[in-house]
Design a protein around this motif. Structure first.
Motif, PDB file in Angstrom:
ATOM      1  N   LEU A 199      -4.912   1.903   5.286  1.00 55.50           N
ATOM      2  CA  LEU A 199      -5.413   0.650   4.706  1.00 55.50           C
ATOM      3  C   LEU A 199      -6.365  -0.047   5.648  1.00 55.50           C
ATOM      4  O   LEU A 199      -7.492  -0.363   5.294  1.00 55.50           O
ATOM      5  CB  LEU A 199      -4.224  -0.268   4.389  1.00 55.50           C
ATOM      6  CG  LEU A 199      -4.600  -1.731   4.148  1.00 55.50           C
ATOM      7  CD1 LEU A 199      -5.453  -1.851   2.909  1.00 55.50           C
ATOM      8  CD2 LEU A 199      -3.359  -2.577   4.042  1.00 55.50           C
ATOM      9  N   ALA A 200      -5.891  -0.276   6.885  1.00 61.58           N
ATOM     10  CA  ALA A 200      -6.722  -1.016   7.830  1.00 61.58           C
ATOM     11  C   ALA A 200      -7.965  -0.216   8.172  1.00 61.58           C
ATOM     12  O   ALA A 200      -9.065  -0.758   8.242  1.00 61.58           O
ATOM     13  CB  ALA A 200      -5.922  -1.340   9.073  1.00 61.58           C
ATOM     14  N   CYS A 260     -15.678  -3.783  -6.795  1.00 61.71           N
ATOM     15  CA  CYS A 260     -14.644  -2.847  -6.328  1.00 61.71           C
ATOM     16  C   CYS A 260     -14.198  -1.940  -7.482  1.00 61.71           C
ATOM     17  O   CYS A 260     -14.062  -0.721  -7.318  1.00 61.71           O
ATOM     18  CB  CYS A 260     -13.426  -3.608  -5.795  1.00 61.71           C
ATOM     19  SG  CYS A 260     -13.718  -4.408  -4.225  1.00 61.71           S
ATOM     20  N   ALA A 284     -13.334  -2.753  -0.889  1.00 58.72           N
ATOM     21  CA  ALA A 284     -13.053  -4.178  -0.665  1.00 58.72           C
ATOM     22  C   ALA A 284     -13.684  -4.630   0.640  1.00 58.72           C
ATOM     23  O   ALA A 284     -14.238  -5.738   0.724  1.00 58.72           O
ATOM     24  CB  ALA A 284     -11.551  -4.414  -0.641  1.00 58.72           C
ATOM     25  N   GLY A 285     -13.631  -3.768   1.661  1.00 60.92           N
ATOM     26  CA  GLY A 285     -14.200  -4.109   2.961  1.00 60.92           C
ATOM     27  C   GLY A 285     -15.693  -4.343   2.884  1.00 60.92           C
ATOM     28  O   GLY A 285     -16.197  -5.361   3.360  1.00 60.92           O
ATOM     29  N   PHE A 287     -15.738  -2.556   5.899  1.00 57.82           N
ATOM     30  CA  PHE A 287     -16.221  -3.869   6.342  1.00 57.82           C
ATOM     31  C   PHE A 287     -17.360  -3.721   7.348  1.00 57.82           C
ATOM     32  O   PHE A 287     -18.330  -4.460   7.338  1.00 57.82           O
ATOM     33  CB  PHE A 287     -15.057  -4.652   6.965  1.00 57.82           C
ATOM     34  CG  PHE A 287     -15.370  -6.095   7.239  1.00 57.82           C
ATOM     35  CD1 PHE A 287     -15.177  -7.053   6.259  1.00 57.82           C
ATOM     36  CD2 PHE A 287     -15.857  -6.492   8.462  1.00 57.82           C
ATOM     37  CE1 PHE A 287     -15.476  -8.388   6.494  1.00 57.82           C
ATOM     38  CE2 PHE A 287     -16.155  -7.826   8.709  1.00 57.82           C
ATOM     39  CZ  PHE A 287     -15.959  -8.774   7.726  1.00 57.82           C
ATOM     40  N   TRP A 343       0.795  -1.203   0.000  1.00 57.85           N
ATOM     41  CA  TRP A 343       0.000   0.000   0.000  1.00 57.85           C
ATOM     42  C   TRP A 343       0.834   1.261   0.000  1.00 57.85           C
ATOM     43  O   TRP A 343       0.300   2.350   0.083  1.00 57.85           O
ATOM     44  CB  TRP A 343      -0.979  -0.039   1.162  1.00 57.85           C
ATOM     45  CG  TRP A 343      -2.010  -1.032   0.844  1.00 57.85           C
ATOM     46  CD1 TRP A 343      -1.973  -2.363   1.122  1.00 57.85           C
ATOM     47  CD2 TRP A 343      -3.176  -0.826   0.073  1.00 57.85           C
ATOM     48  NE1 TRP A 343      -3.056  -2.985   0.593  1.00 57.85           N
ATOM     49  CE2 TRP A 343      -3.815  -2.068  -0.057  1.00 57.85           C
ATOM     50  CE3 TRP A 343      -3.747   0.286  -0.534  1.00 57.85           C
ATOM     51  CZ2 TRP A 343      -5.002  -2.217  -0.754  1.00 57.85           C
ATOM     52  CZ3 TRP A 343      -4.924   0.122  -1.219  1.00 57.85           C
ATOM     53  CH2 TRP A 343      -5.539  -1.114  -1.318  1.00 57.85           C
ATOM     54  N   ASN A 390      -8.905   5.984   1.676  1.00 61.66           N
ATOM     55  CA  ASN A 390      -8.461   4.757   1.036  1.00 61.66           C
ATOM     56  C   ASN A 390      -9.691   4.048   0.469  1.00 61.66           C
ATOM     57  O   ASN A 390     -10.244   3.128   1.066  1.00 61.66           O
ATOM     58  CB  ASN A 390      -7.733   3.849   2.023  1.00 61.66           C
ATOM     59  CG  ASN A 390      -6.870   2.864   1.272  1.00 61.66           C
ATOM     60  OD1 ASN A 390      -7.277   2.334   0.258  1.00 61.66           O
ATOM     61  ND2 ASN A 390      -5.664   2.661   1.748  1.00 61.66           N
ATOM     62  N   ALA A 433      -9.685   0.183  -0.295  1.00 61.04           N
ATOM     63  CA  ALA A 433      -9.795  -0.641   0.911  1.00 61.04           C
ATOM     64  C   ALA A 433     -11.224  -0.604   1.445  1.00 61.04           C
ATOM     65  O   ALA A 433     -11.767  -1.616   1.876  1.00 61.04           O
ATOM     66  CB  ALA A 433      -8.817  -0.160   1.976  1.00 61.04           C
ATOM     67  N   PHE A 434     -11.848   0.593   1.396  1.00 61.46           N
ATOM     68  CA  PHE A 434     -13.234   0.722   1.855  1.00 61.46           C
ATOM     69  C   PHE A 434     -14.148  -0.151   0.994  1.00 61.46           C
ATOM     70  O   PHE A 434     -14.989  -0.904   1.512  1.00 61.46           O
ATOM     71  CB  PHE A 434     -13.661   2.194   1.777  1.00 61.46           C
ATOM     72  CG  PHE A 434     -15.050   2.464   2.310  1.00 61.46           C
ATOM     73  CD1 PHE A 434     -15.244   2.818   3.635  1.00 61.46           C
ATOM     74  CD2 PHE A 434     -16.162   2.358   1.484  1.00 61.46           C
ATOM     75  CE1 PHE A 434     -16.523   3.059   4.122  1.00 61.46           C
ATOM     76  CE2 PHE A 434     -17.442   2.600   1.962  1.00 61.46           C
ATOM     77  CZ  PHE A 434     -17.618   2.956   3.282  1.00 61.46           C
ATOM     78  N   PHE A 492     -10.309  -0.328   5.223  1.00 58.66           N
ATOM     79  CA  PHE A 492     -10.899  -1.649   5.057  1.00 58.66           C
ATOM     80  C   PHE A 492     -11.932  -1.923   6.142  1.00 58.66           C
ATOM     81  O   PHE A 492     -13.042  -2.362   5.861  1.00 58.66           O
ATOM     82  CB  PHE A 492      -9.808  -2.729   5.090  1.00 58.66           C
ATOM     83  CG  PHE A 492     -10.347  -4.114   4.936  1.00 58.66           C
ATOM     84  CD1 PHE A 492     -10.644  -4.611   3.683  1.00 58.66           C
ATOM     85  CD2 PHE A 492     -10.587  -4.908   6.042  1.00 58.66           C
ATOM     86  CE1 PHE A 492     -11.174  -5.882   3.528  1.00 58.66           C
ATOM     87  CE2 PHE A 492     -11.106  -6.182   5.898  1.00 58.66           C
ATOM     88  CZ  PHE A 492     -11.398  -6.666   4.636  1.00 58.66           C
TER      89      PHE A 492
END
Lengths: 200, 196
Positions: free
Chosen positions: B29-30, A187, B148-149, B37, A19, B142, B145-146, B33
């Protein structure tokens, strides 16, 4: 345990690098280029969607996606050696939408369509892999690295996926492929919409 | 050396470290995500509707069991794209509540429409769910990531519904699944009342 531990460690180390979405300090330009397909989300998802398509459609006598991808990458990288640094992310997100939709639809595709789609994706990846900050030898090294990286990733993943599908020919695996493709599609469609919103 | 599960614990903690350090919001990222999620997971109206899609798919059997979870995220992303683009969609909350009412009722009443009709019903409601998620997306730094979550969470909720729906192979399970559909439909009515 040893193999498992190594894989877990590798997985633990990858996300932060993945990332970073830029060059890795202390690493030469060829290696930076080699890792570029992993670091740029649009490139990574494009290659993953092509991998799913190649694994689903089969590699006999040859994975048409990889042939098309190689041709497109070479063309794109040659053009990028002289061109600036065009933003090809929108094209790549659109490519992911189209390729992932084909995987989710799961109908046999003519070889020409598979080669053509992969070539377009390869062209966009090749063109989008150039770094305007680099000139001369380092720029060429980074581009060569990107082309090799963008070919190696789907080639290896396709081989693995196809061998898994052959070894365990359970319908659920093919269904899983289609579900995964629908997630990639979702996505990519959102990222495409966002790219247009931010780009005006 | 023989494998011992405890050996994997420190490694798993190491894997989790990135997420713990991030702990910041949607700009990492986390954070991106997990906020994506949790978006469908923390909204009960989303949860019951997603589970209902899985339940209905399992109730209808193959190929609906996997076709509906393929159709849903695809069309949901179209709704999400509308939300990202700022295209207003009237009655989003009503549409989400209606999805729970209708799909729950389909399960409760054991309705077996043709596959294309089931896909259209699920697809129409997916637009409302996608729009609700999509409007949050521009605020997530991000965005990938959002996305994908929330796509992953949606898929897992479908899977939960499919898992519950596999009870239909037993006579008592069939009634349990239909009762679950009735509960979901009732919850949808509650959400609908709240939307007004």
């Amino acid at each position: 345990m040893r193999v498992c531990a190594r894989l877990l460690l590798l997985a633990a180390l990858l996300p932060s690098a993945a990332w970073a979405h830029g060059t890795i300090p202390g690493v030469n330009q060829f290696y930076n280029g080699l890792l570029h397909p992993l670091l740029a989300p649009a490139h990574l998802l494009s290659l993953l969607s092509l991998t799913l398509l190649a694994a689903q459609q089969g590699m006999k006598p040859v994975a048409h996606e990889l042939v098309g991808l190689a041709a497109g990458l070479l063309g794109g990288a040659l053009a990028a050696a002289w061109a600036g640094d065009p933003d090809t992310d929108r094209w790549l997100w659109a490519g992911v939408v189209a390729v992932a939709a084909a995987v989710a639809w799961a109908r046999p595709l003519p070889a020409a369509v598979r080669v053509g789609a992969a070539a377009m994706v390869g062209l966009a990846i090749g063109l989008g892999s150039a770094d305007v900050a680099l000139h001369g030898g380092p720029r060429v090294a980074a581009l060569v690295g990107s082309v090799i990286g963008a070919l190696l990733l789907p080639a290896e993943l396709t081989l693995v996926l196809e061998s898994v599908l052959k070894r365990w020919p359970h319908p659920a695996l093919r269904i899983g492929l289609r579900v995964l493709a629908s997630w990639l599609l979702a996505c990519a469609l959102l990222m495409l919409a966002l790219a247009f919103r931010r780009g005006g | 050396m023989r494998t011992r599960p405890l050996h994997a614990v420190p490694l798993l903690l190491l894997l989790a470290a990135g997420a713990c350090q991030a702990h910041a919001g949607a700009d990492t990222l986390a954070g991106g995500f997990f906020s994506g999620f949790l978006h469908p997971v923390l909204g009960w109206d989303h949860v019951v509707a997603m589970v209902a899609v899985g339940l209905w798919g399992a109730f209808l059997g193959a190929p609906a069991i996997w076709l509906l979870p393929v159709v849903f995220p695809t069309v949901m992303a179209l709704g999400g794209a509308l939300g990202v683009a700022g295209v207003p969609l009237p009655g989003v909350e009503i549409g989400i509540a209606a999805s729970a009412i209708v799909i729950g009722a389909m399960v409760a009443l054991a309705v077996r429409p043709p596959l294309w009709l089931a896909a259209i019903v699920v697809g129409v409601f997916a637009i409302f769910h996608g729009h609700a998620h999509g409007t949050e997306l521009p605020d997530a730094a991000n965005a990938l990531a959002f996305s994908a979550g929330f796509v992953l969470a949606t898929g897992l909720l479908h899977l939960a519904g499919i898992g519950l729906g596999t009870l239909v192979r037993w006579p008592w399970g069939r009634w349990a699944v239909r009762a679950g559909g009735g509960l979901i439909s009732g919850a949808g009515l509650f959400f609908l009342a709240q939307a007004f």
